[in-house]
Each structure stands twice: as structure tokens, then as C-alpha cells.
Write an enzyme that holds these catalytic residues in place. Sequence first.
Site, short mmCIF file in Angstrom:
data_model
loop_
_atom_site.label_atom_id
_atom_site.label_comp_id
_atom_site.label_asym_id
_atom_site.label_seq_id
_atom_site.Cartn_x
_atom_site.Cartn_y
_atom_site.Cartn_z
N CYS A 128 -9.01 -0.51 3.50
CA CYS A 128 -8.13 -0.79 4.57
C CYS A 128 -8.76 -0.61 5.95
O CYS A 128 -9.09 0.65 6.36
CB CYS A 128 -6.80 -0.05 4.69
SG CYS A 128 -5.69 -0.32 5.94
N GLY A 167 -2.41 -13.89 -0.75
CA GLY A 167 -1.94 -13.15 0.44
C GLY A 167 -1.19 -13.83 1.48
O GLY A 167 -0.24 -14.21 1.31
N GLY A 224 -1.53 -0.71 9.15
CA GLY A 224 -1.91 0.75 9.13
C GLY A 224 -1.02 1.29 7.94
O GLY A 224 -0.49 2.56 8.27
N LEU A 225 -0.63 0.60 6.72
CA LEU A 225 -0.09 1.28 5.67
C LEU A 225 1.14 1.91 5.84
O LEU A 225 1.43 3.26 5.38
CB LEU A 225 -1.32 2.41 5.05
CG LEU A 225 -2.52 1.89 4.78
CD1 LEU A 225 -3.57 2.99 4.62
CD2 LEU A 225 -2.25 0.86 3.51
N ILE A 281 -11.62 -10.16 -1.39
CA ILE A 281 -11.85 -9.39 -0.30
C ILE A 281 -10.62 -8.59 0.06
O ILE A 281 -9.71 -9.44 0.19
CB ILE A 281 -12.76 -9.60 0.55
CG1 ILE A 281 -11.96 -10.99 1.18
CG2 ILE A 281 -14.27 -10.31 0.17
CD1 ILE A 281 -12.85 -11.57 2.41
N ASN A 282 -10.68 -7.45 0.68
CA ASN A 282 -9.62 -6.96 1.64
C ASN A 282 -9.81 -7.65 2.92
O ASN A 282 -10.75 -8.64 3.10
CB ASN A 282 -9.89 -5.49 1.74
CG ASN A 282 -8.30 -4.86 2.25
OD1 ASN A 282 -7.70 -5.31 3.17
ND2 ASN A 282 -8.00 -3.90 1.83
N GLY A 321 0.63 -1.26 -0.14
CA GLY A 321 0.12 0.03 0.01
C GLY A 321 1.08 1.34 -0.08
O GLY A 321 1.60 1.45 0.94
N GLY A 325 -7.98 -15.97 1.42
CA GLY A 325 -7.59 -17.24 2.03
C GLY A 325 -6.93 -18.22 1.06
O GLY A 325 -7.04 -19.53 1.46
N ASN A 373 -3.95 -8.51 11.23
CA ASN A 373 -2.94 -7.63 11.27
C ASN A 373 -3.57 -6.19 11.39
O ASN A 373 -4.66 -6.00 10.80
CB ASN A 373 -2.20 -7.69 9.80
CG ASN A 373 -2.75 -6.86 8.61
OD1 ASN A 373 -2.55 -5.45 8.69
ND2 ASN A 373 -3.67 -7.44 7.85
#
Lengths: 302, 252
Positions: A130, A265, A72-73, A191-192, A46, A244, A69
Amino acid sequence: MVQLNTKIGSLELKNPVMTASGTFGYGTEYADFMDINRLGAIIVKGTTLNPRQGNAYPRMAETPSGMLNAVGLQNKGVDYFVDHIYPEVRKFQTNVIVNVSGSCIEDYAQCASIINTLDDIPAIELNISCPNVKQGGMAFGVRPESAAQVVSAVRKAYDKILIVKLSPNVTDITEIARAVEGAGADSVSLINTMLGMAIDAEKRKPILSTITGGMSGPAVKPVALRMVWQTAKAVKIPVIGLGGICSATDAIEFLLAGASAIQIGTANFIDPAISEKVVDGIEEYLTRHGFNSVQDIIGALE
Amino acid sequence: MLVADNRLVGPCATLLTLQYPGELPEMVAGQFAELQVPTAKVLLRRPISIHAIDRERNLVEFLIQIVGEGTQSLAELKQGDKVNVLLPLGNGFSYRTTHVARPLLIGGGVGVAPLLFLGQKFAAHGIRPTFLFGGRTEGLILRKEEFRKYGDLFMTTEDGSAGEKGFVTNHSLLMDSESFDRIFACGPTPMLKAVAKWAKEHETACEVSLEHRMACGIGACLCCVEDTADEGNVCVCKEGPVFNIDRLKWFN
Ligand SMILES: Cc1cc2nc3c(=O)[nH]c(=O)nc-3n(C[C@H](O)[C@H](O)[C@H](O)COP(=O)(O)OP(=O)(O)OC[C@H]3O[C@@H](n4cnc5c(N)ncnc54)[C@H](O)[C@@H]3O)c2cc1C
Ligand SMILES: Cc1cc2nc3c(=O)[nH]c(=O)nc-3n(C[C@H](O)[C@H](O)[C@H](O)COP(=O)(O)O)c2cc1C
Ligand code: FES
């Protein structure tokens, strides 16, 4: 020879396997473990207009078949990306896609317009989902109006492939997907992470510094699969599925549900060479079932 | 890698020896490995320090304290089982670049693990280090005989069952701050902070090994950060796990 190539709008991918933002660094971290160039695309960390320190430690908690997690970017900002990281990642013989985030519409648009000037970045993935930042992020992605607003603004500033990454933390994800399609998105990815929480009972304290965090990993797969299936039916633009995925079989399930491509991911943390194995596994599946092309199984749920 | 041996070496600790296929890569004391855990109950790999190596037979040893599902499952591995391991990871102690003549190696609990490898390295350079280990009680101070092969071992226990009673920072060894020119410490964070404070006050160089929660172990996920004076949040797995205390923002 089966054909593995697929398309996201006009973007050609040699196969449908991408790596998910925030889980694959800038690709270079994984170069010792696999051949990055075998992937359809990599989506890097990000990136925001200005540098961000991210959230305080602890940022991670393992949960049954998943993890939370709260990074926070954390990133050094888009200028640093352009000067120091782009010269490295442009050498990869695969599509490098930048995940763009921001705390206000102007920041998103300005960051996107800077990346627009980079010849070897064919697409961005707009992160309006996010859950780990106080301002912006998911706040944009949970209502169709604000989602459409930010996408319209970025569309004006960015003329290459625009993928919009959706949040699962909504009642009806198809509503958001249609809104961003209407605002000019070329594709949606979903999805995020799902908003979650972990508590240390012995200490009677939350585990994450931010209390809540984003959940990912195998535990979210059924939810992700359902949302991809619903969204693929609701929009005309290509859908990129993730959440997943840990094996070629998982990836194939998303393709069957209607995804034109998939992302990996959390599974990268468990096996840093997993994405390459998924490419091989999809090929093996297609051969075994007598398909000529991966296109034959996209949305082919019977 | 194949399990060559796995045996309990304390009430809740196991010594896991793995056979590396081929010649061991270069490894620095303080570096760690990410071990895949052979149970579906655990998703992520577990970071474990390199405890010792045997170059002739290409063996790597891990000293593992059993604290939860992951470490329990690693303790149950049997000879001949396969384990997927990433190694070596991170940056270790800087015993090579600095001129260290009188090293003090401080360990708390299972934090002694990387200090055996470090002791072996010093021994190979003809230096006999001093080990100072702390634990709640004598039985929890692991592998004492093994450490004594490479250096002099001093202890503190909270119940007084071995060595001096109290914490490592109260040990009489530290009365004369000139005795050591560099401290290498690994253990629980409160202990590391106490050691770092002592080192700062006595102007002794000090390196600490941090044990943050990790997901990837290779600098990709940014889950394991520690705040530094020069670069803000950095990944413990990639920039560490060993840090010079001057880099950390523990005292301001
Ligand atoms: C670089 C590095 C080197 C390490 N070296 C060793 C070693 O040589 N030997 C060894 O025994 N251990 C070592 N550890 C610690 C080890 O990784 C953890 O004990 C292990 O991951 C716990 O896994 P588990 O599934 O057994 O326990 P879990 O079920 O994950 O946790 C058990 C309990 O410990 C707590 N916990 C787990 N990990 C942490 C953490 N990082 N910080 C704070 N609390 C935590 C949990 O909250 C829980 O209460 C090291 C860690 C790091 C980062
Ligand atoms: C440590 C970590 C960091 C992440 N960072 C980002 C990010 O910067 N931008 C983003 O859009 N998604 C980010 N994500 C979300 C993932 O890209 C992905 O959407 C999510 O993890 C679900 O997929 P998975 O279950 O395969 O991991 C992150 C996920 C994790 C675990
Ligand atoms: S554990 Fe992923 S960056 Fe350190």
C-alpha cells in the site's frame, strides 16, 4: 459446457474472476447491481489490527484513463470485522478473502491469526504494497528481505491460503515474488497501485491531501501485464493478475500472460456489474475458440 | 436511460432530461445520480443531483454546470442518446421526518440544482418555501422562473446585477432569524460554511449538501469522506451528500 474453474493452491474458485481489495467494499455495496455469488472470489477492504481513520480528504484525483487514490487503509479494525462484517459476508456463496495490512510485522501476524479462526474465510491477501500509509505497507514490499520477513511471520500465524500482494514500485518484481515464495506464500497477486501524483495548476497545489497517491485503472494495464508475465515465469506458485482490467478481453490477456486468476478493481466504479460480465465474456471467448477449460489459456501465450 | 431533452439554460449550464424505463423509483430531494460520461476522455462517472422529476411521464431532470470534459460531454448529449445512470443514490434532505413550517432553501451557483426538487416536495405538502440564491452575476443564477413556481425567490449577486449586492449570508432576509425554522443549503463549500456558521449562531436547524470528489458513488471506495463528530470519516456518497451541520466538525 466449458470449465471455468481454477485453483489458487488448494483453494477452488468457480471461475478466475475476483474483485480487488478497496474497490468492492465488503461486497454488500454491490449486491443491488449484480449476483456476487457468480464470482470466483471477492477480496474485501484492507483490514488492520487496530481501527484507522485513513488520510484526509481529498483522496482521489482522476487522471487520463486512470485515477489516483490516497484512502490510507481506512477501516474499523479486525475486531469490528469479526463481530459486524464477517456474519454478513460469510453468507455469500463465493470465497471471501480478507486483505490484511499493518504498520509492523507483529500487527500483520496478529491480524492474520485472528482471521485464521474464521471458518468461512479460506484465504488472506497480505498487502505489503500500500503506497498510502506512512509506516509499513509498501515499505515492506519493496525489498526482498523485509518482504520475506513479514511473510514468514504471517505464515507461522496463519495456516490457510496465503496470497501476497506485490507492489509495482520496484525495479525487479520477480525478485520480491521469489522472496515471498521462499517465505511460504501460496500465491502472489499483482499489481497494487503505482505511486503517482496530480497537481492543480490553477491553484498551484497538489490535488491529494497526501500529495502522492496510488494510480490504478486502464492506464496501468500494460505495466501490470508485463509484470504478471515476468512473475509467472519466475515462480512456481500461482499468480493472480490485476491492474486496469475493464473487460473480458483484458482479463484473458492476463490469463494468457500466466495468471491463474484475475482481479477487477477500478472498473467496478465505472460499471458496478462489470465483474459478472467478465465471467460471461471469458466463457464466451473459450467457447468461440473451442477450448474446454480456462486452464487451456493460462500461460498459453504463443 | 434515454435522453428526452438537453438544452442550454445559462451561459455554461445545461438542463438534461432523461426518460426512465418504467416507473420511477422512490426518490428523496437531495439524492443524486452517477452518470456515465459518453467520452473516452473521462473514466469515472460524474455525480449529479436530481434537479426535478416528473412522475407522470417518468422523467428525471439534471441541471449541469459545464466545468470540464465530463460535464461538457454530458451537455453534448442529443435526444435519443443512451446514458448509463445509477440512481437514486445517497441520503437526501430530511423534510419528511422533521416538522418544517418555514423552510429557507439557500443555493450558490449550480448548488441550486437539488433545491428545485426540494421545493416541489414542500409544495406538495402545502408549504411555500423561500429560496435565497447567490451568484457572481444575475445570468449565473439559473432557472429563476421555474423556482418562482414553487416559492419566493430572493437573490444576492457579487456585482449587484440582481437582488442585494454581496453574499447570501449578508441578505436582509436573515436579519430576522425567527423567519425560518430550517435551512437547506447546497453550493460551494465556503458558502456552506458561512451559512452553517450563521445557523449555529442563530440556533437554526441546518442541513447542507456536500459535493466531494467521488469515484464509486456507492460507499465502496472511501474516496469521498467527510469528518463527523460521531463516526469520524464517513462517505459523503452513502451517508450524505446531505448532512445536518451538527454532525460535521466545521467549527472545532
Ligand atoms: C453529490 C453531488 C452532486 C452534484 N450535483 C451536481 C449538479 O446537480 N450539477 C452540477 O453541475 N454539478 C454537480 N456536482 C458536481 C459535479 O459532479 C462536477 O462538477 C463534475 O464531476 C465535474 O466533472 P468534469 O469532468 O466536467 O470536470 P473535471 O474536469 O473533473 O473538473 C473540472 C474542474 O472542477 C474541479 N472539480 C471537479 N469536481 C470537483 C469536486 N467535487 N470538488 C472540487 N473541485 C472539483 C476540478 O479540479 C477541475 O478544476 C455534484 C457533485 C456531487 C458530489
Ligand atoms: C480506492 C482504492 C482503494 C484501494 N484499497 C486497497 C486496499 O485496501 N488494499 C489493497 O491491497 N489494495 C487496494 N487498492 C488497490 C487495488 O486493489 C488494485 O491493486 C489496484 O487498484 C489496481 O487494479 P485496478 O487497476 O483494476 O484498479 C485500492 C485501489 C483503489 C482504487
Ligand atoms: S465515492 Fe466511493 S465511497 Fe463515496
